[in-house]
Design a protein around this motif. Structure first.
Motif: not given
Length: 88
Positions: A12-18, A20-21, A45-52
């Motif tokens: 999840l940390k990795r997906l969140l960092s991706f 965010l970028a 938007l960062v959270f939504e993209r991470t969910r996707y």
């Protein structure tokens, strides 16, 4: 995402960092810890993209959130222009 264990933390940390970028690249700079309306919208938007991304559906994110991405990027650009004009 309802995750009740810590086994997914690194992923999840990795997906969140991706994510965010990605959002910063598409929309412009913002403060992920900020409390302004702009920062909160960007964080969402960062959270939504991470969910996707977590659900292996990131290819649908752009189409489903296009209006949010465009709106946020225009608002960030407008704020930057105002700050530049005011010499802030």
């Amino acid at each position: 995402m309802h995750i009740s264990h810590s086994g997914e933390d690194d992923n999840l940390k990795r997906l969140l960092s991706f994510s965010l970028a990605f959002v910063k690249d598409k929309c412009g700079d913002f403060n992920i810890s900020g409390e302004t309306n702009l920062d909160i919208r960007a964080k969402e938007l960062v959270f939504e993209r991470t969910r996707y991304a977590y659900n292996d559906a990131v290819e649908y994110f752009d189409d489903n959130f296009l209006s949010d991405i465009v709106g946020l990027s225009l608002d960030i650009l407008f704020i930057q222009e105002v700050e530049t004009d005011e010499g802030i």
